[in-house]
Design an enzyme around this catalytic site. Structure first.
Site, PDB file in Angstrom:
ATOM      1  N   GLN A  28      -2.328  -0.497   3.844  1.00  0.00           N
ATOM      2  CA  GLN A  28      -2.309  -0.048   5.239  1.00  0.00           C
ATOM      3  C   GLN A  28      -1.819   1.397   5.336  1.00  0.00           C
ATOM      4  O   GLN A  28      -2.433   2.237   6.004  1.00  0.00           O
ATOM      5  CB  GLN A  28      -1.415  -0.973   6.061  1.00  0.00           C
ATOM      6  CG  GLN A  28      -1.654  -0.926   7.557  1.00  0.00           C
ATOM      7  CD  GLN A  28      -2.948  -1.579   7.999  1.00  0.00           C
ATOM      8  OE1 GLN A  28      -3.850  -0.895   8.473  1.00  0.00           O
ATOM      9  NE2 GLN A  28      -3.048  -2.882   7.850  1.00  0.00           N
ATOM     10  N   SER A  52       2.959   3.860  -6.107  1.00  0.00           N
ATOM     11  CA  SER A  52       2.510   4.377  -4.813  1.00  0.00           C
ATOM     12  C   SER A  52       2.841   5.849  -4.674  1.00  0.00           C
ATOM     13  O   SER A  52       2.056   6.637  -4.146  1.00  0.00           O
ATOM     14  CB  SER A  52       3.146   3.579  -3.672  1.00  0.00           C
ATOM     15  OG  SER A  52       2.684   2.251  -3.670  1.00  0.00           O
ATOM     16  N   GLN A  85      11.660  -4.055   5.629  1.00  0.00           N
ATOM     17  CA  GLN A  85      11.961  -3.039   6.633  1.00  0.00           C
ATOM     18  C   GLN A  85      13.418  -3.013   7.094  1.00  0.00           C
ATOM     19  O   GLN A  85      14.003  -1.926   7.208  1.00  0.00           O
ATOM     20  CB  GLN A  85      11.037  -3.199   7.840  1.00  0.00           C
ATOM     21  CG  GLN A  85       9.609  -2.768   7.585  1.00  0.00           C
ATOM     22  CD  GLN A  85       8.725  -2.951   8.802  1.00  0.00           C
ATOM     23  OE1 GLN A  85       9.216  -3.101   9.930  1.00  0.00           O
ATOM     24  NE2 GLN A  85       7.415  -2.960   8.580  1.00  0.00           N
ATOM     25  N   HIS A 107       3.488  -4.132  13.218  1.00  0.00           N
ATOM     26  CA  HIS A 107       3.714  -5.538  13.568  1.00  0.00           C
ATOM     27  C   HIS A 107       5.083  -5.599  14.218  1.00  0.00           C
ATOM     28  O   HIS A 107       6.019  -4.907  13.797  1.00  0.00           O
ATOM     29  CB  HIS A 107       3.657  -6.404  12.308  1.00  0.00           C
ATOM     30  CG  HIS A 107       3.884  -7.873  12.544  1.00  0.00           C
ATOM     31  ND1 HIS A 107       3.402  -8.540  13.653  1.00  0.00           N
ATOM     32  CD2 HIS A 107       4.534  -8.814  11.809  1.00  0.00           C
ATOM     33  CE1 HIS A 107       3.738  -9.822  13.577  1.00  0.00           C
ATOM     34  NE2 HIS A 107       4.439  -9.994  12.474  1.00  0.00           N
ATOM     35  N   GLY A 133      -6.034  -3.304   5.869  1.00  0.00           N
ATOM     36  CA  GLY A 133      -6.002  -1.869   5.631  1.00  0.00           C
ATOM     37  C   GLY A 133      -7.278  -1.329   5.025  1.00  0.00           C
ATOM     38  O   GLY A 133      -7.703  -0.204   5.348  1.00  0.00           O
ATOM     39  N   GLU A 194      -1.647 -17.377  12.778  1.00  0.00           N
ATOM     40  CA  GLU A 194      -1.577 -17.577  11.331  1.00  0.00           C
ATOM     41  C   GLU A 194      -1.230 -19.023  10.986  1.00  0.00           C
ATOM     42  O   GLU A 194      -1.830 -19.629  10.092  1.00  0.00           O
ATOM     43  CB  GLU A 194      -0.516 -16.657  10.730  1.00  0.00           C
ATOM     44  CG  GLU A 194      -0.889 -15.202  10.696  1.00  0.00           C
ATOM     45  CD  GLU A 194       0.286 -14.311  10.333  1.00  0.00           C
ATOM     46  OE1 GLU A 194       0.066 -13.104  10.123  1.00  0.00           O
ATOM     47  OE2 GLU A 194       1.434 -14.808  10.262  1.00  0.00           O
ATOM     48  N   GLU A 226     -19.530 -28.354   0.174  1.00  0.00           N
ATOM     49  CA  GLU A 226     -19.703 -28.828   1.545  1.00  0.00           C
ATOM     50  C   GLU A 226     -18.489 -28.557   2.423  1.00  0.00           C
ATOM     51  O   GLU A 226     -18.626 -28.214   3.601  1.00  0.00           O
ATOM     52  CB  GLU A 226     -20.009 -30.335   1.544  1.00  0.00           C
ATOM     53  CG  GLU A 226     -21.331 -30.693   0.905  1.00  0.00           C
ATOM     54  CD  GLU A 226     -22.521 -30.043   1.604  1.00  0.00           C
ATOM     55  OE1 GLU A 226     -22.434 -29.792   2.830  1.00  0.00           O
ATOM     56  OE2 GLU A 226     -23.527 -29.763   0.938  1.00  0.00           O
TER      57      GLU A 226
END
Length: 328
Positions: A28, A52, A85, A107, A133, A194, A226
């Site tokens: 993201q 990152s 966070q 979010h 993302g 969810e 199926e």
């Protein structure tokens, strides 16, 4: 009716002389950073050391430790994993915020349930794209975008919504439409969806559908096709044409059987349990349970995931997916 903002309602010039820090360079964060840079905005990256950080540098961004990026920024997009966070907020973000800065969340979980409590001297907004993302970037590159939600939790400067819409436009979200909501509505509907449908309900329905056919003596491979494999085809029809369009896109036999048997299998008692599960989200019980689980290292989550990983339906599915990819 919902308020929906489009390109004409947003002005990226409000960000022209500002620095935007994207915290986190996962799927993201990377997509937002690249999109906003392509839209002509000044973007820097705040990450912890690791792959990152190297990727962001390779892709031409100025990269800083999280706290330093926050210090340099007028707008901060907090795109770190939700459960990481709160600690990063306390240790690296809050003390480095400029007065009048704008903090963006994708979010609302941590704000809604009080795990993060921003100081009163910043704007706090939500921009929640309704797509992964990868799609955020791909749709932007093809000249379109994905829909998103926008909300204002704190409007210290009086310009919080203008800033949020400008960032949304820079990511292509207003090309499609950005729906105004609240942090509470976004968070609660996301979790309820969810749990009751997208991850919990759907997974359990598919699993039971497979198990019932196997227990009745049908071959597992046939049962998988199926009960599970064809589910994607049905969801694709719903995505393209809606519920009625899906029903008109299947055989009359499937249409009649589905409309008559579906309400028997998933009756009003299922709906009542869904409401009870939804209430646990709304009253904070689920958040409390999940935070406690996460802080213990998520042992129950690992156990549940391992149970799915080792189930017959997964073993059969893995073999069939390998076959369809052209494997042995």
């Amino acid at each position: 009716m919902a308020r929906i903002y489009k390109d004409k309602d947003a002005d990226t010039s409000v960000l022209r002389d500002k620095t935007i820090a994207v915290l986190g360079y996962g799927i993201q964060g990377r997509s937002w950073a690249l999109n906003m840079r392509d839209s002509g905005l000044r973007v820097i990256i705040g990450v912890r050391p690791g792959k990152s950080m190297e990727l962001a540098r390779q892709e031409g961004f100025e990269v800083y430790p999280v706290g330093e990026a926050v210090k340099r920024a007028d707008v901060i997009a907090v795109l770190l994993p939700d459960m990481a966070q709160p600690e990063v907020w306390r240790s690296e973000i809050e003390g480095n915020l400029r007065r009048g800065a704008t903090v963006i969340f994708a979010h609302g979980f941590n704000i809604r349930f009080g795990l993060i409590k921003p100081p009163e001297y910043v704007d706090v907004v939500l921009i929640a794209p309704k797509a992964p993302g990868k799609a955020v970037r791909e749709e932007f590159q093809r000249g379109w975008g994905v829909p998103a939600l926008v909300a204002v939790h704190q409007n210290f400067t009086g310009n919080a919504l203008k800033t949020a819409l400008a960032v949304a436009k820079a990511n292509g979200f207003t090309r499609v439409g950005v729906i105004e909501t609240t942090f509470a509505e976004e968070t609660e509907t996301d979790l309820i969806g969810e749990q009751n449908v997208l991850v919990g309900g759907l997974l359990q329905l598919l699993k039971y559908g497979f198990e019932v056919m196997v227990e009745l003596g049908y071959q597992p491979e046939v049962a998988y096709f199926e009960a599970i494999n064809e589910a994607k085809l049905i969801m694709d029809l719903i995505w393209e044409r809606g519920l009625t369009g899906m029903l008109l896109g299947v055989s009359e036999t499937a249409r009649y059987g589905g409309l008559t048997v579906g309400p028997y299998v998933l009756d009003e008692s299922v709906k009542e349990r869904m409401k009870k599960a939804a209430e646990r989200v709304r009253n904070g019980e689920f958040a409390k349970e999940w935070v406690a689980e996460y802080q213990k290292g998520a042992p129950r989550l690992r156990e549940l995931l391992e149970g799915i990983r080792n189930s017959q339906v997964e073993r059969v599915g893995e073999e069939l997916r390998r076959m369809m990819r052209g494997g042995a």
